[in-house]
Design an enzyme around this catalytic site. Structure first.
Site, PDB file in Angstrom:
ATOM      1  N   ILE A   1       0.845  -1.206   0.000  1.00 39.32           N
ATOM      2  CA  ILE A   1       0.000   0.000   0.000  1.00 39.32           C
ATOM      3  C   ILE A   1       0.877   1.252   0.000  1.00 39.32           C
ATOM      4  CG2 ILE A   1      -1.837  -1.290   1.122  1.00 39.32           C
ATOM      5  CD1 ILE A   1      -1.220   0.156   3.727  1.00 39.32           C
TER       6      ILE A   1
ATOM      7  N   LEU B   1      14.624  -3.468   7.157  1.00 42.98           N
ATOM      8  CA  LEU B   1      14.794  -4.362   6.009  1.00 42.98           C
ATOM      9  C   LEU B   1      15.312  -3.612   4.783  1.00 42.98           C
ATOM     10  CD1 LEU B   1      11.496  -6.350   6.566  1.00 42.98           C
ATOM     11  CD2 LEU B   1      13.833  -7.136   7.045  1.00 42.98           C
TER      12      LEU B   1
ATOM     13  N   LYS C   1      10.917  -5.631  12.756  1.00 42.14           N
ATOM     14  CA  LYS C   1       9.642  -5.172  13.303  1.00 42.14           C
ATOM     15  C   LYS C   1       9.063  -4.135  12.353  1.00 42.14           C
ATOM     16  CE  LYS C   1      11.628  -4.578  17.611  1.00 42.14           C
ATOM     17  NZ  LYS C   1      11.747  -4.432  19.084  1.00 42.14           N
ATOM     18  N   GLY C   2       7.826  -3.800  12.571  1.00 41.67           N
ATOM     19  CA  GLY C   2       7.203  -2.786  11.729  1.00 41.67           C
ATOM     20  C   GLY C   2       7.665  -1.400  12.122  1.00 41.67           C
TER      21      GLY C   2
ATOM     22  N   ARG D   1      15.400  -4.873  13.018  1.00 43.76           N
ATOM     23  CA  ARG D   1      16.215  -4.758  11.807  1.00 43.76           C
ATOM     24  C   ARG D   1      15.418  -4.004  10.753  1.00 43.76           C
ATOM     25  NH1 ARG D   1      18.668  -9.596  10.973  1.00 43.76           N
ATOM     26  NH2 ARG D   1      20.680  -8.645  11.422  1.00 43.76           N
TER      27      ARG D   1
ATOM     28  N   GLU E   1       3.784   2.593  11.537  1.00 42.80           N
ATOM     29  CA  GLU E   1       2.875   3.305  12.439  1.00 42.80           C
ATOM     30  C   GLU E   1       3.637   4.059  13.519  1.00 42.80           C
ATOM     31  OE1 GLU E   1      -0.165   0.482  13.643  1.00 42.80           O
ATOM     32  OE2 GLU E   1      -1.153   0.769  11.714  1.00 42.80           O
TER      33      GLU E   1
ATOM     34  N   ALA F   1       5.225  -5.868   7.251  1.00 44.69           N
ATOM     35  CA  ALA F   1       6.588  -6.069   6.746  1.00 44.69           C
ATOM     36  C   ALA F   1       7.273  -7.216   7.473  1.00 44.69           C
ATOM     37  CB  ALA F   1       7.397  -4.787   6.908  1.00 44.69           C
TER      38      ALA F   1
ATOM     39  N   GLN G   1       8.488   5.439   5.094  1.00 46.89           N
ATOM     40  CA  GLN G   1       7.352   5.157   5.969  1.00 46.89           C
ATOM     41  C   GLN G   1       7.334   6.106   7.169  1.00 46.89           C
ATOM     42  OE1 GLN G   1       4.685   2.289   6.326  1.00 46.89           O
ATOM     43  NE2 GLN G   1       4.826   3.320   4.373  1.00 46.89           N
TER      44      GLN G   1
ATOM     45  N   THR H   1       3.993   0.770   1.156  1.00 47.38           N
ATOM     46  CA  THR H   1       4.877   0.418   2.250  1.00 47.38           C
ATOM     47  C   THR H   1       6.208  -0.163   1.785  1.00 47.38           C
ATOM     48  OG1 THR H   1       3.400  -1.480   2.223  1.00 47.38           O
ATOM     49  CG2 THR H   1       3.167   0.047   4.045  1.00 47.38           C
TER      50      THR H   1
END
Lengths: 189, 737
Positions: free
Chosen positions: B466, B619, B690-691, B617, B694, B510, B627, B468
């Site tokens: 989207i 990516l 991790k994401g 980490r 947000e 992710a 983001q 991301t």
């Protein structure tokens, strides 16, 4: 036709819908298209629906977001805010006229180099605007933030930000768009 | 593949591709306008008609009469489906208000008809000819008034220690009320669908959606049909932010229109319909009490909040982060969702934390001031490495203090303005502010399939991109695992024919989806090992996949030569085990802001924004940075300009377009800097990721609010901080100076 009701609406369906058509010739990215269009068709819908050129995006259809930006006779315009039949004979440049995935133009490449987009929906409009503002600055067209109207306009961050503010990016790539535009401007200078 | 314990050292700790900057692999299509979004699929479903929706113009009541006779007679019209023509559709679990069918109106601009015609102009013109009469019912739209009538705020979600006693005896306390406005996702691409349900049996849907499997199931429930009869494609999504997690009216109307007309039908929600027809982030009113000792150590938090929802929904839980962000032995949090008949509130980017931290992090600033402490040091002092409610539960990783210190250093926090209202440049008051940020790092099970033929790998998963960067990080993961170049990997997303993934939402996408792709690649490696005919059977773990070759004991083979030209296919999913429940797994950030506020008009201009993030980490530093930039930018809007204005008589959001609802524009955004700490988290996923999507919006509004206070000496506790909320205070201060 029936008289309008108390709300001013005509009850006769075809008349109320204004279903009239007109011939219209558009020159899009150098190709001539002879069309017969419903007079209510916006330039944007003519491009997207009739010519299947879906690079120009419909974000709001009200001239509020800039995703539909294209160039008409060299001037950028919100294609959703103008009717196609008003552009009989006009030269229109859309994102498809800038470059293809295999052969991008400098601004398209700069957007990739600087990650100047995320979802990509506003991107064609951003690129069309970005290309146009460099021309506007070169041509000496002032903006709200231009400080001196009697000298050449400096290509400052403020000038770029101001001129690009009609193109919304909800993913928030503005900082990277700014860098992409500088990259192209510097390559040309 | 089961993920039942923290990762050990693995290939991602020595990666060539994962964690390295790589330009988006979908970039060329996007910058050339060739990426096909939902409404643009001229290449599928020949003979598409156009559907135009009609929305209700009351907030609550019944439709007593609908007359579509004139619409049906209008030129080009193939079908009209009104809500009275259709029995109430089943309500999918994810929907609060019914999407269509029956005479009940539950919110303003709820879909009540779709007109199908050969062109948009004709469908829209005919939609204007539908007559509707309503029996309107009284309803409640005012959160403030509803809150006043409330006797208590419901059962606390947590009540640890003795909050009242701690507050009563604390030397330094705060008791303040904060308000956040309702917000709209306002993604650039409207909700749109093409549906081919011409025969009323198999349904094919091209749409713009974050969660393919959820939405497929929601469609099956809504229409009471077999999910296997439904195919969904959503390869490109023009922004979501939570607004496209669910099945919405565009898909339902296109389906009904298609069945009625016997042709494929496309529907895009007109922008002015989106704000009231779809979902939004609820407004909140939050009361925060904090108690601390003279030494600055927090002894108690009491955070109570209300938000609004249609009956049956859950609102915006703004108190959750207060349970674990800072130390303190006594705490109580309670969220109360108040039933109002405004449109449907639901998830928007960092649901809960985005609003909760907007209040909590102003409160922390106010406490620091009361204590005469540096707000950075105040937060460092109250850091915790364990869940304060359950000290046996540690954070898997928590580098919040490093974020604060690194941010302060890079920002030049030492040189900040230290006296509110004390620094001026001409007509502009200059201020500095900061805030902390926390957001959980959830993961969901996620599957993928990989196809290897002639040295080229195709990855298929119903994961969505989207904006991301999913396409790119998935390609990086597959290339890394299989020892291929990025150019040898093709990624196919957003299709219900592919294995079910986590989807995109909740900052879980992710981390989860890349782990699922890793699992599928390991399954492929096993298949390859089984195919190798080299004496004793080798195990996959004994092979190395490097630069397009397979290497091992007696093996040195090009990946292109595997399978004798036949395609090798493997599929697997990552399943995250229960061990995570014994840990707090989160992401953290520190935000630093410089603003200039005009001393006479109250206009606020952002001058600098800095984020330092601890998010596992990273990516791909390019897409992850974008983001976070995007979160910061959306937060700038939340802080300074975004707010859905409620018509408290008619029950709708009045500023329901992109002119009235003011998202940040280019000129609003200054220099932005994002820093990622190197903090791989082995407890999160095999990639230790991790994401981050947000995290970027969390805390930023408060950092801006604190900077505005620092600039002006005027404390605004209600968002957005518009000029009308500042000018009175500015005038008062000017009169007293």
């Amino acid at each position: 036709m029936h008289p309008p009701d108390q709300l001013g609406r005509h009850r006769d369906a075809s008349a109320a819908c204004g279903d009239d058509h007109s011939p219209c010739t558009l020159h899009v990215n150098g190709t001539r298209h002879d069309l017969t269009l419903d007079n209510r068709t916006t330039l944007l819908d003519a491009l997207r629906e009739h010519l299947a050129l879906t690079g120009a995006k419909k974000g709001c259809d009200h001239g509020q977001c800039g995703a539909c930006t294209v160039a008409v006779n060299g001037t950028r315009i919100n294609a959703c805010l103008t009717l196609a039949v008003m552009h009989d004979g006009d030269e229109i440049t859309t994102i498809e006229g800038h470059g293809t995935p295999e052969s991008l133009d400098a601004m398209q490449q700069a957007f990739i180099d600087n990650d100047a987009f995320q979802c990509g929906y506003c991107t064609p409009g951003q690129i069309c605007s970005a290309t146009a503002i460099l021309e506007e600055i070169r041509a000496g067209l002032p903006s709200h933030v231009t400080e001196n109207l009697s000298t050449a306009i400096d290509l400052t961050d403020a000038e770029i930000r101001e001129r690009m503010s009609g193109n919304l990016c909800r993913c928030g790539a503005y900082a990277n768009i700014l860098k992409a535009i500088h990259q192209v401007a510097e390559a040309h200078s | 593949m089961d993920f039942n314990q923290a990762s050990e050292e693995n290939l991602f700790d020595h990666a060539r591709i994962v964690g390295k900057p790589h330009a988006r692999i979908d970039g060329r299509l996007k910058v050339s306008g060739q990426a096909p979004y939902a409404y643009e699929r001229h290449d599928v479903a020949a003979g598409q008609l156009v559907g135009y929706p009609l929305g209700a113009t009351i907030a609550k009541g019944r439709i007593t009469h609908m007359d579509a006779t004139q619409a049906l007679k209008a030129p080009g019209v193939a079908a009209v489906v009104t809500t009275l023509d259709v029995a109430p559709l089943n309500r999918a679990e994810s929907n609060v208000a019914r999407l269509f069918g029956g005479d009940v109106v539950e919110h303003y601009h709820q879909a009540i008809a779709v007109v199908v015609a050969d062109t948009l102009e004709r469908a829209r013109g005919a939609a204007n000819l539908i007559e509707v009469r309503y029996a309107e019912e009284d309803a409640e739209f005012d959160l403030e008034a509803a809150l006043e009538r409330l006797q208590n705020l419901g059962e606390p979600a947590a009540d640890v220690g003795d909050v009242e006693a701690a507050i009563a005896k604390a030397p330094v306390t705060l008791d303040a009320v904060y308000r956040t406005s309702a917000q709209s996702h306002a993604m650039m691409e409207p909700h749109a669908s093409i549906v081919d349900w011409s025969d009323g049996k198999a349904m094919t849907v091209w749409l713009s959606n974050q969660m393919i499997a959820w939405t497929r199931q929601a469609l099956a429930t809504t229409f009471d049909i077999d999910a296997d009869a439904i195919r969904l494609e959503s390869p490109y999504v023009g922004g979501g932010f939570g607004g496209k997690l669910w099945l919405r009216a565009d898909t339902v109307l296109a389906a009904l229109g298609s069945r009625a007309a016997g042709r494929p039908v496309k529907v895009a929600l007109p922008r002015p319909l989106m704000f009231n027809n779809t979902t939004h982030r609820s407004a909140t009113i939050q009361r925060l009490r904090i108690a601390a000792g003279e030494d600055g150590r927090i002894t108690a938090f009491d955070h109570a909040a209300v938000s609004h929802t249609l009956p049956g929904g859950s609102g915006e839980d703004a108190v959750n982060q207060t349970r674990c962000f800072y130390a303190g032995e006594n705490r109580r949090v309670a969220h109360h969702a108040i039933d109002l008949h405004l449109p449907e509130s639901a998830d928007m980017r960092a649901p809960g934390e985005a609003s909760g931290l907007a209040a909590l992090e102003i409160a922390m600033d106010e406490m620091a001031e009361k204590l005469d402490m540096d707000p950075v040091e105040f937060r460092i002092l109250n850091d915790t490495q364990v869940d304060p409610e359950d000290p046996d539960k540690p954070f898997s990783q928590r580098h919040f203090v490093e974020c604060l210190r690194e941010g302060a250093e890079r920002f030049g926090w030492e040189a900040r303005n230290r006296t509110p209202g004390g620094r001026r440049e001409g007509a502009w008051l200059i201020g500095h502010g900061m805030a902390g940020a926390y957001r959980g790092a959830p993961t969901l099970d996620s599957g993928a399939r990989v196809r290897l033929a002639r040295g080229r790998l195709v990855v298929e998963t119903d994961m969505t991109d989207i904006g991301t960067g999913s396409y790119t990080i998935i390609a990086q993961t597959a290339a890394e695992t299989m020892g291929l170049a990025m150019e040898d990997v093709e990624v196919r997303l957003g299709n219900s024919a592919y294995p079910v993934s986590s989807g995109s939402g909740g900052q879980f996408g992710a981390a989860s989806a890349t782990a699922g792709v890793y699992a599928a690649c390991l399954a492929l490696q096993k298949k390859i090992a089984a195919q190798l005919k080299v004496g004793a059977q080798l195990k996959a773990e004994e092979l190395r996949f490097d630069q397009g070759r397979i290497l091992g004991e007696g093996v040195d083979l090009a990946l292109a030569d595997v399978g004798d030209g036949d395609e090798l296919v493997a599929e697997d999913k990552i399943h995250f085990g229960d061990f995570k429940e014994g840990l707090q797994i989160g992401t953290f950030a520190a935000h630093f802001i410089e603003v200039a506020v005009h001393a006479y008009t109250g206009e606020t201009r952002l001058r600098r924004m800095l984020a330092v993030c601890d998010a596992g980490r990273i990516l791909n530093p390019i897409t992850a940075r974008s983001q976070v930039l995007g979160g910061m930018t959306m937060a700038a809007g939340a802080a300074l300009s975004e707010g859905l204005e409620v018509d408290r008589a008619r029950g709708f959001f009045t500023n329901h377009d992109l002119a009235g609802y003011e998202v940040a524009v280019h000129a609003d955004i200054p220099e932005q800097e994002v820093v990622f700490l190197e903090t791989p988290d082995a407890a999160s996923t095999p990639l230790k990721a991790k994401g981050v999507g947000e995290l970027g919006i969390c805390g930023v509004p408060a950092a801006i609010a604190n900077a505005v206070y620092n600039a002006t000496g005027v404390r605004v506790r209600d968002y957005p901080i518009t000029v009308d909320r500042l000018v009175e205070g500015l005038a008062e201060r000017a009169a007293h100076s």
